[in-house]
Design a protein around this motif. Structure first.
Motif, mmCIF file in Angstrom:
data_model
loop_
_atom_site.group_PDB
_atom_site.id
_atom_site.type_symbol
_atom_site.label_atom_id
_atom_site.label_comp_id
_atom_site.label_asym_id
_atom_site.label_seq_id
_atom_site.Cartn_x
_atom_site.Cartn_y
_atom_site.Cartn_z
ATOM 1 N N PHE A 260 -9.078 -44.380 17.149
ATOM 2 C CA PHE A 260 -8.330 -43.483 18.027
ATOM 3 C C PHE A 260 -7.641 -42.340 17.286
ATOM 4 O O PHE A 260 -6.887 -41.577 17.896
ATOM 5 C CB PHE A 260 -7.278 -44.286 18.807
ATOM 6 N N HIS A 261 -7.904 -42.202 15.981
ATOM 7 C CA HIS A 261 -7.187 -41.197 15.201
ATOM 8 C C HIS A 261 -7.483 -39.776 15.656
ATOM 9 O O HIS A 261 -6.666 -38.863 15.465
ATOM 10 C CB HIS A 261 -7.530 -41.358 13.707
ATOM 11 N N GLU A 262 -8.638 -39.563 16.253
ATOM 12 C CA GLU A 262 -8.993 -38.231 16.741
ATOM 13 C C GLU A 262 -7.979 -37.695 17.750
ATOM 14 O O GLU A 262 -7.884 -36.480 17.977
ATOM 15 C CB GLU A 262 -10.376 -38.269 17.390
ATOM 16 N N LEU A 263 -7.214 -38.584 18.359
ATOM 17 C CA LEU A 263 -6.245 -38.175 19.378
ATOM 18 C C LEU A 263 -5.023 -37.482 18.780
ATOM 19 O O LEU A 263 -4.305 -36.777 19.491
ATOM 20 C CB LEU A 263 -5.777 -39.392 20.189
ATOM 21 N N GLU A 264 -4.769 -37.692 17.504
ATOM 22 C CA GLU A 264 -3.519 -37.223 16.902
ATOM 23 C C GLU A 264 -3.322 -35.724 17.072
ATOM 24 O O GLU A 264 -2.204 -35.261 17.327
ATOM 25 C CB GLU A 264 -3.475 -37.599 15.417
ATOM 26 N N GLN A 265 -4.415 -34.963 16.949
ATOM 27 C CA GLN A 265 -4.305 -33.514 17.064
ATOM 28 C C GLN A 265 -4.270 -33.030 18.516
ATOM 29 O O GLN A 265 -4.012 -31.855 18.767
ATOM 30 C CB GLN A 265 -5.482 -32.852 16.334
ATOM 31 N N GLN A 266 -4.523 -33.919 19.455
ATOM 32 C CA GLN A 266 -4.603 -33.523 20.859
ATOM 33 C C GLN A 266 -3.367 -33.905 21.656
ATOM 34 O O GLN A 266 -3.136 -33.390 22.747
ATOM 35 C CB GLN A 266 -5.825 -34.189 21.512
ATOM 36 N N MET A 267 -2.552 -34.827 21.117
ATOM 37 C CA MET A 267 -1.458 -35.403 21.896
ATOM 38 C C MET A 267 -0.219 -34.521 21.898
ATOM 39 O O MET A 267 0.042 -33.777 20.959
ATOM 40 C CB MET A 267 -1.116 -36.791 21.334
ATOM 41 N N LYS A 268 0.563 -34.649 22.979
ATOM 42 C CA LYS A 268 1.804 -33.906 23.123
ATOM 43 C C LYS A 268 2.976 -34.654 22.502
ATOM 44 O O LYS A 268 4.087 -34.136 22.424
ATOM 45 C CB LYS A 268 2.103 -33.664 24.602
ATOM 46 N N PHE A 269 2.737 -35.881 22.084
ATOM 47 C CA PHE A 269 3.798 -36.717 21.511
ATOM 48 C C PHE A 269 3.268 -37.343 20.226
ATOM 49 O O PHE A 269 2.088 -37.200 19.885
ATOM 50 C CB PHE A 269 4.263 -37.780 22.507
ATOM 51 N N LYS A 270 4.129 -38.057 19.525
ATOM 52 C CA LYS A 270 3.787 -38.569 18.202
ATOM 53 C C LYS A 270 2.714 -39.657 18.276
ATOM 54 O O LYS A 270 2.790 -40.570 19.081
ATOM 55 C CB LYS A 270 5.047 -39.131 17.527
ATOM 56 N N PHE A 271 1.721 -39.532 17.392
ATOM 57 C CA PHE A 271 0.704 -40.578 17.248
ATOM 58 C C PHE A 271 1.329 -41.739 16.482
ATOM 59 O O PHE A 271 1.797 -41.594 15.358
ATOM 60 C CB PHE A 271 -0.506 -40.033 16.490
ATOM 61 N N ASP A 272 1.328 -42.921 17.102
ATOM 62 C CA ASP A 272 1.970 -44.107 16.525
ATOM 63 C C ASP A 272 0.979 -45.265 16.605
ATOM 64 O O ASP A 272 0.643 -45.739 17.697
ATOM 65 C CB ASP A 272 3.248 -44.424 17.307
ATOM 66 N N LEU A 273 0.504 -45.724 15.453
ATOM 67 C CA LEU A 273 -0.494 -46.788 15.441
ATOM 68 C C LEU A 273 -0.007 -48.030 16.157
ATOM 69 O O LEU A 273 -0.774 -48.687 16.871
ATOM 70 C CB LEU A 273 -0.881 -47.142 13.998
ATOM 71 N N GLU A 274 1.268 -48.371 16.003
ATOM 72 C CA GLU A 274 1.773 -49.585 16.646
ATOM 73 C C GLU A 274 1.700 -49.462 18.163
ATOM 74 O O GLU A 274 1.376 -50.438 18.861
ATOM 75 C CB GLU A 274 3.215 -49.867 16.202
ATOM 76 N N LYS A 275 1.962 -48.285 18.694
ATOM 77 C CA LYS A 275 1.861 -48.064 20.142
ATOM 78 C C LYS A 275 0.397 -48.043 20.589
ATOM 79 O O LYS A 275 0.068 -48.507 21.685
ATOM 80 C CB LYS A 275 2.540 -46.744 20.512
ATOM 81 N N ILE A 276 -0.467 -47.491 19.740
ATOM 82 C CA ILE A 276 -1.905 -47.503 20.040
ATOM 83 C C ILE A 276 -2.402 -48.946 20.129
ATOM 84 O O ILE A 276 -3.174 -49.313 21.034
ATOM 85 C CB ILE A 276 -2.695 -46.733 18.965
ATOM 86 N N ILE A 277 -1.951 -49.791 19.204
ATOM 87 C CA ILE A 277 -2.348 -51.203 19.224
ATOM 88 C C ILE A 277 -1.857 -51.879 20.500
ATOM 89 O O ILE A 277 -2.582 -52.660 21.131
ATOM 90 C CB ILE A 277 -1.821 -51.926 17.969
ATOM 91 N N ASP A 278 -0.626 -51.582 20.897
ATOM 92 C CA ASP A 278 -0.101 -52.156 22.142
ATOM 93 C C ASP A 278 -0.959 -51.748 23.336
ATOM 94 O O ASP A 278 -1.254 -52.574 24.221
ATOM 95 C CB ASP A 278 1.348 -51.699 22.369
ATOM 96 N N ASP A 279 -1.359 -50.483 23.366
ATOM 97 C CA ASP A 279 -2.228 -50.016 24.458
ATOM 98 C C ASP A 279 -3.616 -50.640 24.363
ATOM 99 O O ASP A 279 -4.245 -50.940 25.384
ATOM 100 C CB ASP A 279 -2.335 -48.487 24.440
ATOM 101 N N TRP A 280 -4.118 -50.819 23.147
ATOM 102 C CA TRP A 280 -5.427 -51.448 22.931
ATOM 103 C C TRP A 280 -5.448 -52.845 23.536
ATOM 104 O O TRP A 280 -6.415 -53.247 24.184
ATOM 105 C CB TRP A 280 -5.702 -51.493 21.431
ATOM 106 N N ILE A 281 -4.378 -53.589 23.321
ATOM 107 C CA ILE A 281 -4.273 -54.931 23.901
ATOM 108 C C ILE A 281 -4.290 -54.852 25.419
ATOM 109 O O ILE A 281 -4.993 -55.617 26.095
ATOM 110 C CB ILE A 281 -2.981 -55.620 23.399
ATOM 111 N N LEU A 282 -3.550 -53.912 25.969
ATOM 112 C CA LEU A 282 -3.452 -53.757 27.422
ATOM 113 C C LEU A 282 -4.798 -53.421 28.051
ATOM 114 O O LEU A 282 -5.200 -54.054 29.036
ATOM 115 C CB LEU A 282 -2.426 -52.664 27.748
#
Length: 726
Positions: A260-282
């Motif tokens: 999901f690292h490609e999203l870092e340059q597209q997002m309006k908020f901070k890219f946070d791996l821990e939050k990405i993992i939480d969403d991945w689980i969801l």
């Protein structure tokens, strides 16, 4: 979520996460947690042969051997936590009930088939695996055996004395793996919990991957027996003959980062791996889990996970934050994700519809006229249909169908298809009222599961009251102002759950006072013990994935019936129905007067500190979320990770071999960059690291002592350079 399918998908996608365990490269671990029910099942019924019989004493001996092996394999340095399934939350009982009804039916069918073929079966009864349920006589005997086994090991083995041993039996409510999660959450709040603590969790459930990730502990591995498929599928109660695998969540975390690292340059908020993992689980919940049925049309083996990932990547840059706030669902953002995902509902339906129409047209051409195919088969029409079907299957129906009337017709067909699903599968009479109800309960279930993973059980009594899930396009219509209140309630007592989940075929496992409730015509619960029932594969392939269409137990009627018949329980059965304690077993030289002494005559140095059942259960507001502040995620400390190397990442349809099959999914390939060393840099390395411990054999790191460095011309040792004549 199918255990083999999800496990295989991860291994195909991220090939470095698995390690075949042997004595040379297993990492050091501080805490070793064992989800005991996996051990119980392997050691009690390794064979499905109808002639197989095993005495109870042999089962207990197998379990002792298996635990000895696991302990010696992992060699935990600090904690050995053994956790048995206690009474489960009501939302899990539906699955437990289905599994037990299905296993009893399969056993009867196999025996019937064997007798029909003229085979003679042993006179003594087979082992009924349904007795591995809290409250049974078997589990009580096993519980007593386990505590004494641990006391014996502590008294006699130095290695077992040096770690803290915690045993949580069937008499402590909660699933085994979730009692372990409670303990890890509890430890994370303690200042004494060291930042580099290494965890190993043994268990057979693919859900342990999600649970391990939810702790946000960076040094975490899941241990299990090797997954095998097809003709070679087998299992042994002898661990020496078993291949074990370690799945390193430390490596999986990094793979998810690159996914999901490609999203870092597209997002309006901070890219946070821990939050990405939480969403991945969801987002993985939608392909099924132990508490909710999968949503229609989304299957792991049909690209469902890839669709979830692609949808998430497309929608996250347009949001103002993540979907999962450390266990709390952000419904407004999640609704937008569902709305985007629902486009695939129509796409998949249209594709399937075109496939069926294509087959119908081919059948009409082939068989419709009833004349000789060799003379009248229309090959040109066949080719035309084939090309048309191929073109449409690769197109996006929402953008490439120019005819708006055709588009509307497809939309109407899809609505009719869904209406048919709800009326036939779920028996809905009033779709306008019933569909919003199942949507609400399903999303509420998503929130319940999130809490269960990140906070612990928030309701013992809630469950999803349908056999099937709603379509994603209907889930997307959820009212974003909805709230999902949960009442904590209390867990059932062991014998109450036992009465709720066992089929009539396993009635002998019940207390005698309850056995007749499964078959007498005037039993208040007779409708909940069908001898025959239907199953529905519901788009799945394997029988074990089928939905078992039995009625959900009525909790109130269950409790009323239990109260009515409980006076017939024996004193021993009443004792089995009580809740107990966690056992903290230690070796000590303390005086014999210590009230926690286990058995002074046989085990004079073993002490059993009984811990209250809710000791490790924390209020949601004090659970430590995310990575602890004192953890260095970039450390190179010998635990498998991507730290300390230079590499690049690419996706490729590599067709790597996974579990004896060629992979079907794109694979994330890691290319380790080769470093070019000068003589000066090699001399510096030699000076700094010769005679020191270094790590070798990435990614499954092992410690080694650097003696010298050799290139094509020279041998380098500390401050010495010699001509290499080899």
């Amino acid at each position: 979520m199918g255990v083999p399918k999800f496990y295989r998908w991860l291994s195909e996608r991220y090939p470095c996460i698995n390690e075949y365990v042997n004595q040379y490269n297993i990492p050091e671990f501080d805490n070793f947690y064992v989800d005991m029910n996996g051990v119980f099942h392997i050691c009690s019924h390794p064979s499905d042969d109808v002639h197989f019989r095993i005495p109870e004493s042999q089962i207990f001996e197998n379990i002792a051997t298996y635990l000895n092996f696991l302990f010696n394999l992992v060699q935990p340095r600090k904690v050995f936590f053994l956790s048995v399934d206690g009474v489960a939350p009501r939302s899990k009982m539906n699955q437990q009930r289905s599994r037990r009804f299905k296993s009893a039916q399969e056993a009867i069918e196999k025996e019937t088939k064997a007798r029909r073929m003229g085979q003679t079966l042993p006179n003594d009864p087979r082992f009924d695996s349904n007795c591995i349920t809290p409250g049974t006589e078997f589990m009580n005997k096993l519980h007593l055996f386990m505590v004494e086994f641990l006391a014996k090991k502590i008294q006699n083995c130095q290695e077992w004395r040096e770690v803290e041993i915690i045993y949580s039996g069937y008499d402590v409510p909660g699933e085994g793996e979730h009692k372990i999660m409670d303990y890890i959450r509890y430890c994370k709040t303690k200042d004494s919990f060291e930042s580099d603590t290494r965890h190993c969790l043994y268990g057979l459930d693919a859900d342990l991957i999600n649970l391990g990730l939810s702790t946000h502990e960076p040094y975490f591995s899941v241990l299990r027996e090797e997954v095998t498929f097809g003709k070679n599928k087998q299992r042994h109660c002898d661990p020496i003959r078993t291949n074990f695998q370690l799945l390193h969540l430390s490596i999986l975390r990094r793979y998810i980062f690159h996914e999901f690292h490609e999203l870092e340059q597209q997002m309006k908020f901070k890219f946070d791996l821990e939050k990405i993992i939480d969403d991945w689980i969801l987002i993985n919940f939608l392909v099924g889990n132990d508490f909710l049925p999968h949503v229609p049309k989304f299957h792991i083996n049909k690209g469902g996970i890839q669709i979830l990932y692609d949808t998430y990547k497309s929608i996250l840059p347009d949001l103002d934050g993540y979907l999962n706030d450390s266990g709390t669902l952000n419904l407004k953002r999640y609704q937008k994700f569902l709305a985007k995902l629902s486009e695939h509902d129509l796409d998949i339906f249209n594709q399937n519809n075109m496939d069926f129409n294509f087959i119908d047209d081919v059948n009409d051409i082939t068989f419709g006229s009833g004349v000789d195919l060799g003379q009248n088969f229309d090959f040109e029409k066949m080719q035309e249909l084939t090309e048309e079907n191929s073109l449409l299957s690769d197109s996006d129906s929402s953008s490439d169908l120019d005819d708006s009337s055709s588009e509307n017709e497809l939309d109407e067909e899809f609505v009719m298809h869904k209406n048919h699903y709800y009326t036939t599968k779920l028996g809905f009479k009033d779709l306008a009222a019933d569909v919003p109800k199942i949507v609400f309960e399903y999303v509420k279930g998503i929130q319940w599961v999130l809490h269960y993973y990140f906070d612990g059980c928030v309701s013992w009594n809630w469950f999803f009251p349908f056999h099937y899930g709603p379509y994603v396009s209907d889930l997307a219509k959820i009212d974003t102002s909805e709230e999902f209140p949960f009442e904590m309630g209390t867990p059932f007592q062991p014998l109450v759950q036992l009465l709720a989940v066992l089929p009539q075929a396993s009635k002998d496992i019940l207390p005698k006072a309850f056995q007749k409730l499964t078959y007498i015509p005037d039993s208040p619960l007779i409708d909940y013990f069908p001898n025959e029932f239907k199953t529905d594969l519901n788009e799945k392939i394997h029988d074990y994935e089928a939905i078992i269409l039995i009625p959900f137990m009525d909790d109130q009627l269950l409790m009323e019936t239990f109260e009515q018949y409980k006076n017939g329980l024996t004193s021993e059965e009443i004792e089995r129905n009580r809740f107990g304690f966690h056992h903290l077993l230690k070796w000590s030289e303390e005086s014999p007067e210590n009230p926690d002494a286990f058995d002074l005559n046989r085990f004079p140095n073993v002490f059993d500190h009984k811990i209250f059942i809710n000791q490790y259960v924390l209020p949601r507001e004090i659970v430590y979320k995310g990575v602890r502040k004192n953890v260095n995620l970039n450390a190179v400390n010998g635990f498998p990770s991507f730290n300390g190397i230079d590499y690049s990442v690419r996706m490729e349809n590599a067709r790597i071999k996974v579990f004896d099959f060629g992979s079907q999914n794109p694979t994330m390939m890691i290319d380790v960059e080769k470093k070019n060393y000068t003589i000066e840099s090699i001399q510096l390395l030699s000076k700094n690291f010769t005679e020191k411990i270094v790590y070798i054999n990435w990614p499954l790191l092992a410690e080694a002592k650097l003696i010298e460095i050799i290139d094509n011309e020279f041998k380098y040792s500390k401050d010495i350079k010699l001509k290499n004549n080899s």
